[in-house]
Each structure stands twice: as C-alpha cells, then as structure tokens.
Motif scaffolding. Structure first.
Motif, PDB file in Angstrom:
ATOM      1  N   LEU A   1      98.778 102.882  55.622  1.00 60.53           N
ATOM      2  CA  LEU A   1      98.165 101.699  54.992  1.00 60.53           C
ATOM      3  C   LEU A   1      98.475 100.408  55.742  1.00 60.53           C
ATOM      4  CD1 LEU A   1      98.611 102.515  51.195  1.00 60.53           C
ATOM      5  CD2 LEU A   1      96.879 103.328  52.806  1.00 60.53           C
ATOM      6  N   TYR A   2      98.493 100.501  57.056  1.00 62.28           N
ATOM      7  CA  TYR A   2      98.601  99.327  57.909  1.00 62.28           C
ATOM      8  C   TYR A   2      97.282  99.123  58.648  1.00 62.28           C
ATOM      9  CZ  TYR A   2     103.704  99.268  57.358  1.00 62.28           C
ATOM     10  OH  TYR A   2     104.974  99.202  56.851  1.00 62.28           O
ATOM     11  N   GLY A   3      96.691  97.945  58.516  1.00 65.23           N
ATOM     12  CA  GLY A   3      95.504  97.602  59.276  1.00 65.23           C
ATOM     13  C   GLY A   3      94.291  98.459  58.992  1.00 65.23           C
ATOM     14  N   HIS A   4      94.209  99.015  57.791  1.00 67.16           N
ATOM     15  CA  HIS A   4      93.115  99.940  57.489  1.00 67.16           C
ATOM     16  C   HIS A   4      91.958  99.280  56.747  1.00 67.16           C
ATOM     17  CE1 HIS A   4      95.241  99.770  53.698  1.00 67.16           C
ATOM     18  NE2 HIS A   4      94.345 100.527  53.093  1.00 67.16           N
ATOM     19  N   VAL A   5      92.076  97.968  56.484  1.00 72.79           N
ATOM     20  CA  VAL A   5      91.059  97.257  55.713  1.00 72.79           C
ATOM     21  C   VAL A   5      90.416  96.179  56.586  1.00 72.79           C
ATOM     22  CG1 VAL A   5      90.607  95.830  53.680  1.00 72.79           C
ATOM     23  CG2 VAL A   5      92.334  97.648  53.570  1.00 72.79           C
ATOM     24  N   HIS A   6      89.085  96.138  56.632  1.00 74.11           N
ATOM     25  CA  HIS A   6      88.401  95.106  57.419  1.00 74.11           C
ATOM     26  C   HIS A   6      88.623  93.745  56.768  1.00 74.11           C
ATOM     27  CE1 HIS A   6      85.126  92.829  59.323  1.00 74.11           C
ATOM     28  NE2 HIS A   6      85.297  93.672  60.322  1.00 74.11           N
ATOM     29  N   PRO A   7      88.798  92.689  57.555  1.00 73.15           N
ATOM     30  CA  PRO A   7      89.054  91.361  56.985  1.00 73.15           C
ATOM     31  C   PRO A   7      87.947  90.837  56.075  1.00 73.15           C
ATOM     32  CG  PRO A   7      89.569  91.381  59.326  1.00 73.15           C
ATOM     33  CD  PRO A   7      88.889  92.684  59.025  1.00 73.15           C
ATOM     34  N   SER A   8      86.776  91.424  56.137  1.00 76.97           N
ATOM     35  CA  SER A   8      85.679  90.986  55.264  1.00 76.97           C
ATOM     36  C   SER A   8      85.839  91.484  53.836  1.00 76.97           C
ATOM     37  CB  SER A   8      84.333  91.476  55.817  1.00 76.97           C
ATOM     38  OG  SER A   8      84.290  92.901  55.844  1.00 76.97           O
ATOM     39  N   THR A   9      86.833  92.335  53.597  1.00 78.69           N
ATOM     40  CA  THR A   9      87.066  92.930  52.285  1.00 78.69           C
ATOM     41  C   THR A   9      88.104  92.139  51.502  1.00 78.69           C
ATOM     42  OG1 THR A   9      86.568  95.136  53.142  1.00 78.69           O
ATOM     43  CG2 THR A   9      87.797  95.024  51.082  1.00 78.69           C
ATOM     44  N   SER A  10      87.842  91.945  50.232  1.00 82.55           N
ATOM     45  CA  SER A  10      88.834  91.344  49.342  1.00 82.55           C
ATOM     46  C   SER A  10      89.604  92.483  48.674  1.00 82.55           C
ATOM     47  CB  SER A  10      88.149  90.453  48.295  1.00 82.55           C
ATOM     48  OG  SER A  10      89.098  89.784  47.500  1.00 82.55           O
TER      49      SER A  10
ATOM     50  N   VAL B   1      97.665  94.957  55.420  1.00 81.89           N
ATOM     51  CA  VAL B   1      96.603  95.959  55.285  1.00 81.89           C
ATOM     52  C   VAL B   1      95.399  95.618  56.165  1.00 81.89           C
ATOM     53  CG1 VAL B   1      97.271  96.453  52.906  1.00 81.89           C
ATOM     54  CG2 VAL B   1      95.423  94.826  53.334  1.00 81.89           C
ATOM     55  N   TYR B   2      95.273  94.354  56.593  1.00 83.96           N
ATOM     56  CA  TYR B   2      94.045  93.921  57.255  1.00 83.96           C
ATOM     57  C   TYR B   2      94.057  94.190  58.755  1.00 83.96           C
ATOM     58  CZ  TYR B   2      92.702  91.687  52.922  1.00 83.96           C
ATOM     59  OH  TYR B   2      92.346  91.463  51.606  1.00 83.96           O
ATOM     60  N   ALA B   3      92.922  94.694  59.245  1.00 77.67           N
ATOM     61  CA  ALA B   3      92.718  94.856  60.670  1.00 77.67           C
ATOM     62  C   ALA B   3      92.598  93.482  61.317  1.00 77.67           C
ATOM     63  CB  ALA B   3      91.451  95.672  60.922  1.00 77.67           C
ATOM     64  N   VAL B   4      92.717  93.448  62.629  1.00 77.67           N
ATOM     65  CA  VAL B   4      92.639  92.248  63.472  1.00 77.67           C
ATOM     66  C   VAL B   4      93.956  91.477  63.456  1.00 77.67           C
ATOM     67  CG1 VAL B   4      91.437  90.099  64.028  1.00 77.67           C
ATOM     68  CG2 VAL B   4      90.130  92.021  63.103  1.00 77.67           C
ATOM     69  N   LEU B   5      94.537  91.282  62.273  1.00 77.27           N
ATOM     70  CA  LEU B   5      95.735  90.462  62.145  1.00 77.27           C
ATOM     71  C   LEU B   5      97.012  91.249  62.422  1.00 77.27           C
ATOM     72  CD1 LEU B   5      94.776  88.366  58.992  1.00 77.27           C
ATOM     73  CD2 LEU B   5      94.825  87.610  61.372  1.00 77.27           C
ATOM     74  N   ASP B   6      97.141  91.757  63.617  1.00 76.79           N
ATOM     75  CA  ASP B   6      98.335  92.517  63.969  1.00 76.79           C
ATOM     76  C   ASP B   6      99.570  91.617  64.053  1.00 76.79           C
ATOM     77  OD1 ASP B   6      96.547  94.557  64.196  1.00 76.79           O
ATOM     78  OD2 ASP B   6      96.744  94.809  66.354  1.00 76.79           O
ATOM     79  N   LEU B   7      99.424  90.493  64.744  1.00 78.34           N
ATOM     80  CA  LEU B   7     100.573  89.648  65.030  1.00 78.34           C
ATOM     81  C   LEU B   7     100.927  88.720  63.875  1.00 78.34           C
ATOM     82  CD1 LEU B   7      99.571  88.742  68.684  1.00 78.34           C
ATOM     83  CD2 LEU B   7     101.477  90.204  68.001  1.00 78.34           C
ATOM     84  N   LEU B   8      99.941  88.002  63.369  1.00 80.26           N
ATOM     85  CA  LEU B   8     100.229  86.973  62.376  1.00 80.26           C
ATOM     86  C   LEU B   8     100.713  87.535  61.037  1.00 80.26           C
ATOM     87  CD1 LEU B   8      97.446  84.319  63.003  1.00 80.26           C
ATOM     88  CD2 LEU B   8      99.895  84.117  63.456  1.00 80.26           C
ATOM     89  N   THR B   9     100.440  88.804  60.774  1.00 85.55           N
ATOM     90  CA  THR B   9     100.980  89.414  59.557  1.00 85.55           C
ATOM     91  C   THR B   9     102.281  90.173  59.833  1.00 85.55           C
ATOM     92  OG1 THR B   9      99.706  91.469  59.844  1.00 85.55           O
ATOM     93  CG2 THR B   9      98.653  89.668  58.606  1.00 85.55           C
ATOM     94  N   ALA B  10     102.773  90.078  61.076  1.00 88.07           N
ATOM     95  CA  ALA B  10     104.036  90.726  61.465  1.00 88.07           C
ATOM     96  C   ALA B  10     104.004  92.226  61.233  1.00 88.07           C
ATOM     97  CB  ALA B  10     105.212  90.092  60.728  1.00 88.07           C
ATOM     98  N   ARG B  11     102.849  92.832  61.530  1.00 91.95           N
ATOM     99  CA  ARG B  11     102.735  94.286  61.397  1.00 91.95           C
ATOM    100  C   ARG B  11     103.668  94.965  62.401  1.00 91.95           C
ATOM    101  NH1 ARG B  11      96.947  95.716  62.352  1.00 91.95           N
ATOM    102  NH2 ARG B  11      96.743  94.367  60.532  1.00 91.95           N
ATOM    103  N   PRO B  12     104.229  96.125  62.068  1.00 90.58           N
ATOM    104  CA  PRO B  12     105.071  96.840  63.034  1.00 90.58           C
ATOM    105  C   PRO B  12     104.342  97.074  64.347  1.00 90.58           C
ATOM    106  CG  PRO B  12     105.270  97.827  60.868  1.00 90.58           C
ATOM    107  CD  PRO B  12     104.173  96.810  60.766  1.00 90.58           C
ATOM    108  N   SER B  13     105.091  97.112  65.423  1.00 93.05           N
ATOM    109  CA  SER B  13     104.506  97.296  66.749  1.00 93.05           C
ATOM    110  C   SER B  13     103.887  98.681  66.885  1.00 93.05           C
ATOM    111  CB  SER B  13     105.577  97.125  67.818  1.00 93.05           C
ATOM    112  OG  SER B  13     106.512  98.199  67.748  1.00 93.05           O
ATOM    113  N   THR B  14     103.082  98.833  67.921  1.00 91.19           N
ATOM    114  CA  THR B  14     102.456 100.129  68.182  1.00 91.19           C
ATOM    115  C   THR B  14     103.517 101.212  68.386  1.00 91.19           C
ATOM    116  OG1 THR B  14     100.543  99.049  69.196  1.00 91.19           O
ATOM    117  CG2 THR B  14     100.890 101.375  69.711  1.00 91.19           C
TER     118      THR B  14
END
Length: 319
Positions: free
Chosen positions: A73-82, A50-63
């Motif tokens: 619901l992929y990468g839609h949450v800023h990493p500063s959010t719990s 769900v977290y932005a920035v971490l595209d690779l290390l969370t193994a998010r699907p490719s573009t």
C-alpha cells in the motif's frame, strides 16, 4: 527477536505490530528493522504515502528498502483520487484475504491516526461514490454554497440534516453523495461498523514520541535531502497532471510551496522555509492527536531502538 508467522483468524489479524508517530520520527526505519528481524510484512498506514508520483515529498521508503522486505500500500493510488480511510481499510482487508500477509508478522506503520483507529475499532462501511455523483454535489456546493444544500438535505434526509450545521458544506455534501449513490441515509451506513481487522488483545501498539528539538532537526535535514534527490522535479511532474488543487495529494507538504517558487511567486529560500515550518506544524498536530486519542494500550517510546529492545526482551509478539 523471533516471531512466528501470523495468520488472520476469524477475520482478525493476530499478533500485529502497530507503529505510529509524527513525521520524521524514524517510523519507517524502525518498521523495516522489526520486519527484517521477525519475518514481517510492512503495511503503510500513512494517508500521503499511498499516492503515486510523490515518492520524495511523502518520505516514502526508498526503492532498496521496499525491495528488502514485503511492503504494501505504498504509491498504489493515482493522485487524481481522493482516497479515504474506508478505501484503505478495504485494501488492507484484501491483502489479508488474498494471503499477502500469510506466514508473516503484520507491521503497520504510519502517521495517520484514523487508519490505526479503523484497524483496531472497525469503521462504518460506506458505499463507493461514482465520480459523476461526487462532481455533481461538489459543483453545486461551489456554485450555491452550503445553506441551500442543507435545506435540500432537510427535505430528503431530515434526521441527518438536524445533526449538521447549515454551514458545514463538506459534511452536507458527503451526506447527499451517499444518499444519491446508495439510496440510503449516511446514518444507516454509520450505524453498521465493520468488525475490527486487528485483534487488539494480541497486538503490540507503539507511539514514537521523539525529543522535540531532535525532531525539528530531522525535519530540516530530511527536507534538504528531498530537494537534493529531486523534489522540485517531483512537484513539476505532479502539477503537470493539471489536477484539482483541492485533492489530498495536491496538499502534500512541499507541493504548494515548491510550485509557488517554480511559478516565481516566492523565492526558493522562502518556499523551503515555509515547507519546513509547515512540516513542523504538521508533526506537532500529529503528536497532539496521538496523545489525546490513543489510550493506555499504546506504549509511548522516545527512542525507536527501545521498541526493538521491548520486542526482544520477553515482550514477544502474542499469538
């Protein structure tokens, strides 16, 4: 495989497909194949993706994969959010209410067991906690320790306090946060579970249980590929945000290890080894959780291709 468009009936998603499994088990590729065949929409059920920035290390699907069928619901949450399970379930409900899943088979895929449990069995609604309230109580926990806060909770909400160990700081703070934010005991919120969003009677539930040796091999190869594709730069971008190291995004496997290497605290070879070991341990914990927590309604499959066969040979999505 053919699948009719699905709809939310009476607040419950009918005919959903749920795919759980440990990291690197091939879940994302399987979900993409199924969604493409059935005209589906993929909904992320992994608490790190769900977290932005971490595209690779969370193994998010490719573009390319994200653009091939609808993904949500992929990468839609800023990493500063719990981000919480409750927040995720509310986001799924908003997708359904907003029509994003209309006419499509919902395909939920991920490795977070609590997300799947919330879909199928509902979840106690919790109030949103203002950042100032959260910071106040977590600051007090850091300064004072758990036992004084447990004594405070005993005065303010004695019934909840009796259910918690005096040293369980995280749960004590959570109870105080909820009390401050809503004026109600956390027990009141926990006693009012929401209606399940997915209709278990028409859903197809699959758990991937790959061969252990093959899973280890996939983990090793995948982490090397992450490095080749820019995982080091991704960690630098994340650490540059100056976030609290206790935040969930900062605990993604590979972040701490590669950051330590970048700081010269360990060699890169050591950091890579530690990250791979941590990933294997995490996959083992996931597999154990699924084995112990998921009931017989979940079909357990070693080879992802078998799921495609099962859905295509008379095991069609229920309506």
């Amino acid at each position: 495989m053919q699948g009719p468009g699905q709809e939310e009936v009476g607040g419950r998603l009918k005919g959903a497909i749920l795919i759980a499994g440990p990291t690197a088990s091939g879940k994302s590729a399987l979900a993409l194949d199924i969604a493409d065949r059935l005209g589906g929409a993929i909904i992320n059920a992994d608490s790190m993706q769900v977290y932005a920035v971490l595209d690779l290390l969370t193994a998010r699907p490719s573009t390319a994969d994200l653009g091939s069928v609808p993904h949500h619901l992929y990468g839609h949450v800023h990493p500063s959010t719990s981000y919480s399970t409750g927040a995720w379930l509310r986001d799924v409900r908003r997708l359904a209410d907003g029509g994003a899943l209309a006419g499509r088979v919902p395909v939920f895929v991920g490795g977070t067991g609590l997300y799947f449990r919330a879909l199928l069995h509902g979840l106690s609604e919790m109030p949103d906690i203002p950042a100032a309230v959260r910071q106040h109580w977590r600051g007090r926990l850091a300064d004072e320790g758990a036992q004084p806060l447990h004594a405070l909770l005993t005065r303010r909400d004695p019934e909840t306090a009796t259910q918690l160990q005096p040293g369980d700081g995280q749960r004590i703070v959570r109870a105080l946060e909820v009390l401050d934010a809503s004026g109600r005991s956390i027990r009141d919120w926990q006693g009012a579970a929401s209606r399940p969003l997915v209709d278990i009677g028409t859903a197809r539930l699959f758990v991937l249980e790959p061969d252990r040796a093959e899973l280890v091999r996939r983990i090793e190869v995948r982490f090397d590929r992450m490095l080749d594709c820019g995982a080091r730069e991704e960690v630098r971008a994340l650490t540059a945000l100056g976030l609290d190291p206790g935040l969930p995004a900062m605990k993604a496997i590979g972040v701490r290890e590669l950051a330590a290497a970048a700081a010269g605290e360990v060699s890169e070879d050591e950091a890579i080894l530690r990250a791979k070991i941590a990933t294997r341990q995490y996959a083992k914990r996931q597999a154990t959780w699924f084995r112990n927590q998921f009931g017989p309604e979940w079909q357990r499959v070693a080879d992802p291709r078998k799921v495609v066969e099962m859905l295509g040979q008379g095991a069609e999505v229920s309506q």
